[in-house]
Design a protein around this motif. Structure first.
Motif, PDB file in Angstrom:
ATOM      1  N   GLU A 227      12.158  -2.574  -4.037  1.00  0.00           N
ATOM      2  CA  GLU A 227      13.650  -3.425  -2.757  1.00  0.00           C
ATOM      3  C   GLU A 227      13.079  -5.079  -2.965  1.00  0.00           C
ATOM      4  OE1 GLU A 227      16.774  -2.447  -2.476  1.00  0.00           O
ATOM      5  OE2 GLU A 227      16.116  -0.134  -2.403  1.00  0.00           O
ATOM      6  N   LEU A 228      11.928  -6.076  -2.420  1.00  0.00           N
ATOM      7  CA  LEU A 228      11.908  -6.662  -2.835  1.00  0.00           C
ATOM      8  C   LEU A 228      12.232  -7.389  -3.397  1.00  0.00           C
ATOM      9  CD1 LEU A 228      10.665  -9.281  -0.875  1.00  0.00           C
ATOM     10  CD2 LEU A 228       8.380  -8.638  -1.260  1.00  0.00           C
ATOM     11  N   MET A 229      10.882  -7.056  -4.686  1.00  0.00           N
ATOM     12  CA  MET A 229      11.066  -7.063  -6.318  1.00  0.00           C
ATOM     13  C   MET A 229      12.872  -7.667  -6.779  1.00  0.00           C
ATOM     14  SD  MET A 229       8.453  -8.326  -6.328  1.00  0.00           S
ATOM     15  CE  MET A 229       8.414  -8.558  -7.877  1.00  0.00           C
ATOM     16  N   LYS A 230      13.535  -6.361  -6.418  1.00  0.00           N
ATOM     17  CA  LYS A 230      14.620  -7.092  -7.229  1.00  0.00           C
ATOM     18  C   LYS A 230      15.491  -7.453  -6.548  1.00  0.00           C
ATOM     19  CE  LYS A 230      15.374  -1.551  -8.317  1.00  0.00           C
ATOM     20  NZ  LYS A 230      15.295  -0.267  -7.907  1.00  0.00           N
ATOM     21  N   ALA A 231      15.363  -7.612  -5.077  1.00  0.00           N
ATOM     22  CA  ALA A 231      16.050  -8.261  -4.443  1.00  0.00           C
ATOM     23  C   ALA A 231      15.894 -10.504  -5.033  1.00  0.00           C
ATOM     24  CB  ALA A 231      15.539  -8.903  -2.877  1.00  0.00           C
ATOM     25  N   TRP A 232      14.389 -10.452  -4.819  1.00  0.00           N
ATOM     26  CA  TRP A 232      14.206 -11.896  -5.735  1.00  0.00           C
ATOM     27  C   TRP A 232      14.502 -12.268  -7.334  1.00  0.00           C
ATOM     28  CZ3 TRP A 232      13.801 -15.542  -2.966  1.00  0.00           C
ATOM     29  CH2 TRP A 232      12.475 -14.949  -1.573  1.00  0.00           C
ATOM     30  N   ALA A 233      14.660 -10.755  -8.046  1.00  0.00           N
ATOM     31  CA  ALA A 233      15.034 -10.717  -9.171  1.00  0.00           C
ATOM     32  C   ALA A 233      16.665 -11.085  -9.624  1.00  0.00           C
ATOM     33  CB  ALA A 233      14.939  -9.720  -9.665  1.00  0.00           C
ATOM     34  N   THR A 234      17.398 -11.167  -8.203  1.00  0.00           N
ATOM     35  CA  THR A 234      18.860 -11.459  -8.206  1.00  0.00           C
ATOM     36  C   THR A 234      19.375 -12.450  -8.078  1.00  0.00           C
ATOM     37  OG1 THR A 234      18.883 -11.443  -5.825  1.00  0.00           O
ATOM     38  CG2 THR A 234      19.114  -9.644  -6.890  1.00  0.00           C
ATOM     39  N   VAL A 235      17.750 -13.704  -7.519  1.00  0.00           N
ATOM     40  CA  VAL A 235      17.978 -14.964  -7.952  1.00  0.00           C
ATOM     41  C   VAL A 235      17.862 -15.157  -8.989  1.00  0.00           C
ATOM     42  CG1 VAL A 235      17.563 -17.124  -6.626  1.00  0.00           C
ATOM     43  CG2 VAL A 235      17.662 -14.372  -5.207  1.00  0.00           C
ATOM     44  N   PRO A 236      18.577 -16.279 -10.327  1.00  0.00           N
ATOM     45  CA  PRO A 236      17.537 -16.507 -11.045  1.00  0.00           C
ATOM     46  C   PRO A 236      16.728 -17.717 -11.184  1.00  0.00           C
ATOM     47  CG  PRO A 236      20.151 -16.390 -10.882  1.00  0.00           C
ATOM     48  CD  PRO A 236      20.334 -16.095  -9.511  1.00  0.00           C
ATOM     49  N   ASP A 237      17.044 -18.538 -10.583  1.00  0.00           N
ATOM     50  CA  ASP A 237      15.845 -19.484 -10.079  1.00  0.00           C
ATOM     51  C   ASP A 237      14.436 -19.103  -9.904  1.00  0.00           C
ATOM     52  OD1 ASP A 237      17.599 -21.079 -11.303  1.00  0.00           O
ATOM     53  OD2 ASP A 237      18.232 -22.383  -9.403  1.00  0.00           O
ATOM     54  N   VAL A 238      14.598 -17.692  -9.263  1.00  0.00           N
ATOM     55  CA  VAL A 238      13.520 -17.507  -8.389  1.00  0.00           C
ATOM     56  C   VAL A 238      12.388 -16.107  -9.807  1.00  0.00           C
ATOM     57  CG1 VAL A 238      12.722 -15.965  -6.837  1.00  0.00           C
ATOM     58  CG2 VAL A 238      14.056 -18.011  -5.875  1.00  0.00           C
ATOM     59  N   ALA A 239      13.512 -15.594 -10.632  1.00  0.00           N
ATOM     60  CA  ALA A 239      13.265 -14.747 -11.616  1.00  0.00           C
ATOM     61  C   ALA A 239      12.511 -15.769 -12.971  1.00  0.00           C
ATOM     62  CB  ALA A 239      14.701 -13.962 -12.310  1.00  0.00           C
ATOM     63  N   LYS A 240      13.139 -16.662 -12.695  1.00  0.00           N
ATOM     64  CA  LYS A 240      12.504 -17.559 -14.157  1.00  0.00           C
ATOM     65  C   LYS A 240      11.334 -18.269 -14.061  1.00  0.00           C
ATOM     66  CE  LYS A 240      13.903 -21.209 -16.911  1.00  0.00           C
ATOM     67  NZ  LYS A 240      14.591 -22.510 -16.854  1.00  0.00           N
ATOM     68  N   ALA A 241      10.876 -19.085 -12.656  1.00  0.00           N
ATOM     69  CA  ALA A 241       9.744 -18.932 -11.857  1.00  0.00           C
ATOM     70  C   ALA A 241       8.869 -18.287 -12.046  1.00  0.00           C
ATOM     71  CB  ALA A 241       9.959 -20.209 -10.858  1.00  0.00           C
ATOM     72  N   GLN A 242       8.973 -16.710 -11.781  1.00  0.00           N
ATOM     73  CA  GLN A 242       8.514 -16.076 -11.800  1.00  0.00           C
ATOM     74  C   GLN A 242       7.493 -15.659 -12.892  1.00  0.00           C
ATOM     75  OE1 GLN A 242       9.218 -12.500  -8.744  1.00  0.00           O
ATOM     76  NE2 GLN A 242       8.145 -10.956  -9.935  1.00  0.00           N
ATOM     77  N   GLU A 243       8.478 -15.529 -13.855  1.00  0.00           N
ATOM     78  CA  GLU A 243       8.149 -15.353 -15.205  1.00  0.00           C
ATOM     79  C   GLU A 243       6.939 -16.304 -15.765  1.00  0.00           C
ATOM     80  OE1 GLU A 243      11.758 -15.238 -17.694  1.00  0.00           O
ATOM     81  OE2 GLU A 243      12.408 -12.465 -16.657  1.00  0.00           O
ATOM     82  N   ARG A 244       7.436 -17.570 -15.460  1.00  0.00           N
ATOM     83  CA  ARG A 244       6.625 -18.663 -15.780  1.00  0.00           C
ATOM     84  C   ARG A 244       4.949 -19.286 -15.269  1.00  0.00           C
ATOM     85  NH1 ARG A 244      10.276 -18.924 -18.796  1.00  0.00           N
ATOM     86  NH2 ARG A 244      11.512 -20.802 -19.337  1.00  0.00           N
ATOM     87  N   HIS A 245       5.327 -17.891 -14.404  1.00  0.00           N
ATOM     88  CA  HIS A 245       4.084 -18.294 -13.429  1.00  0.00           C
ATOM     89  C   HIS A 245       2.781 -17.021 -13.936  1.00  0.00           C
ATOM     90  CE1 HIS A 245       0.805 -17.987 -10.889  1.00  0.00           C
ATOM     91  NE2 HIS A 245       0.673 -16.180 -10.156  1.00  0.00           N
ATOM     92  N   GLU A 246       3.759 -15.774 -14.044  1.00  0.00           N
ATOM     93  CA  GLU A 246       3.229 -15.107 -14.700  1.00  0.00           C
ATOM     94  C   GLU A 246       2.457 -14.871 -16.718  1.00  0.00           C
ATOM     95  OE1 GLU A 246       6.269 -11.423 -14.388  1.00  0.00           O
ATOM     96  OE2 GLU A 246       5.570 -10.842 -12.129  1.00  0.00           O
ATOM     97  N   ALA A 247       3.741 -15.890 -16.775  1.00  0.00           N
ATOM     98  CA  ALA A 247       2.565 -16.126 -18.069  1.00  0.00           C
ATOM     99  C   ALA A 247       1.146 -17.293 -18.569  1.00  0.00           C
ATOM    100  CB  ALA A 247       4.337 -16.824 -18.792  1.00  0.00           C
ATOM    101  N   ALA A 248       1.541 -17.988 -17.139  1.00  0.00           N
ATOM    102  CA  ALA A 248       0.759 -18.806 -17.239  1.00  0.00           C
ATOM    103  C   ALA A 248      -0.480 -18.154 -16.168  1.00  0.00           C
ATOM    104  CB  ALA A 248       0.871 -19.939 -15.752  1.00  0.00           C
ATOM    105  N   VAL A 249      -0.812 -17.319 -15.101  1.00  0.00           N
ATOM    106  CA  VAL A 249      -1.437 -16.133 -15.734  1.00  0.00           C
ATOM    107  C   VAL A 249      -2.330 -15.270 -16.514  1.00  0.00           C
ATOM    108  CG1 VAL A 249      -2.588 -14.301 -14.287  1.00  0.00           C
ATOM    109  CG2 VAL A 249      -0.991 -15.735 -13.024  1.00  0.00           C
TER     110      VAL A 249
END
Length: 288
Positions: free
Chosen positions: A8-30
């Motif tokens: 539920e938390l991850m889906k909630a954050w994914a509804t905010v495009p900017d946060v979802a994009k930032a999360q993808e960028r961080h995961e790619a950097a990791v």
């Protein structure tokens, strides 16, 4: 990035495009940093060339004529490697900070989504609860069978979703709160706040209030909450604080009746009446 196993938390954050994009960028950097090959640091590279030269001298009695060249190349290669490794580490840290800051700034959007998700769950629970009737245990549902058993199974699934929404709610609120606010949130959660709005804590049945304090949610509690229409997700720490105040402040009554106006009143001084002649008047005698 704050790791979470809460869907539920991850889906909630994914509804905010900017946060979802930032999360993808961080995961790619990791991933880039983790996949980067491990090599010697400049100090380790020089030490390796030095040790090889010493070992050769001990074996042959000759010092390698290309020592300086080999040492310079090993050090230069290691410097290039170290520069990229440090850059990838910095990239991971920066993308993490960007994602965290966006989560804090846009937390209202996420909490609003969770509030809507909670309402969906409670609407479904209210419908299933109507089918249950007076059934409050799994044994009773199994004995009743049919639609009652199906409703109990739906409520069991909804209860898991409900618990995830509540966990997500507190995770977000704690994340955006300061140190003092987090201490207050711990006190509020222990007292059962953040579950309902529009109700005073004193008016909630004791066994329901106990569930709100312990967070040991049950189907009975879920159905009660759905029927009450009071379930909500606070959209900020301030909103939570306002609800705590509203649900606990003592009721006040006016024992003196309606308000009265005690402001000063100005009474005009009356004009004295003109004298009335009586005939006994005389002109006063003046002395010298």
């Amino acid at each position: 990035m704050r790791a979470s196993q809460n869907d539920e938390l991850m889906k909630a954050w994914a509804t905010v495009p900017d946060v979802a994009k930032a999360q993808e960028r961080h995961e790619a950097a990791v991933k880039l940093r983790r996949d980067f090959p491990r090599r010697n640091t400049p100090v380790e590279a020089l030490a390796a060339v030095r040790d090889a030269a010493i070992a050769r001298f001990n074996d042959t009695g000759k010092w390698p004529t290309d020592f300086a060249k080999d040492a310079a190349k090993a050090h230069a290669d290691a410097l290039v490697y170290e520069a990229e490794a440090l850059a990838l580490r910095l990239l991971e840290d920066q993308t993490k900070n960007v994602a965290e800051n966006l989560r804090d700034v846009l937390s209202v959007d996420v909490l609003t989504h969770l509030d809507g998700r909670l309402k969906e769950i409670l609407d479904a629970a209210k419908s299933a609860g109507a089918t249950l009737g007076d059934v409050t245990t799994a044994e009773q549902a199994i004995e009743a069978g049919g639609d009652v058993l199906d409703a109990w199974r739906r409520l069991t699934a909804l209860l898991k979703d409900f618990g995830n929404v509540r966990d997500a709610q507190w995770s977000v609120l704690r994340a955006v709160a300061g140190e003092d606010e987090r201490a207050r949130i711990r006190q509020w959660t222990a007292a059962g706040h953040g579950e309902v709005q529009g109700l005073r804590m004193d008016d909630i049945p004791a066994h329901i209030a106990g569930v709100m304090r312990s967070h040991a949610y049950s189907i009975e509690y879920l159905v009660w909450l759905a029927r009450s229409g009071a379930g909500y997700v606070p959209t900020s720490v301030d909103a939570l604080a306002d609800n705590v105040t509203a649900s606990t402040e003592p009721l006040s009554y006016d024992d003196h009746g309606p308000l009265r106006d005690f402001s000063p009143r100005v009474t005009p001084i009356p004009v004295p009446p003109a004298p009335v002649p009586t005939g006994a008047e005389r002109t006063p005698e003046l002395s010298y």
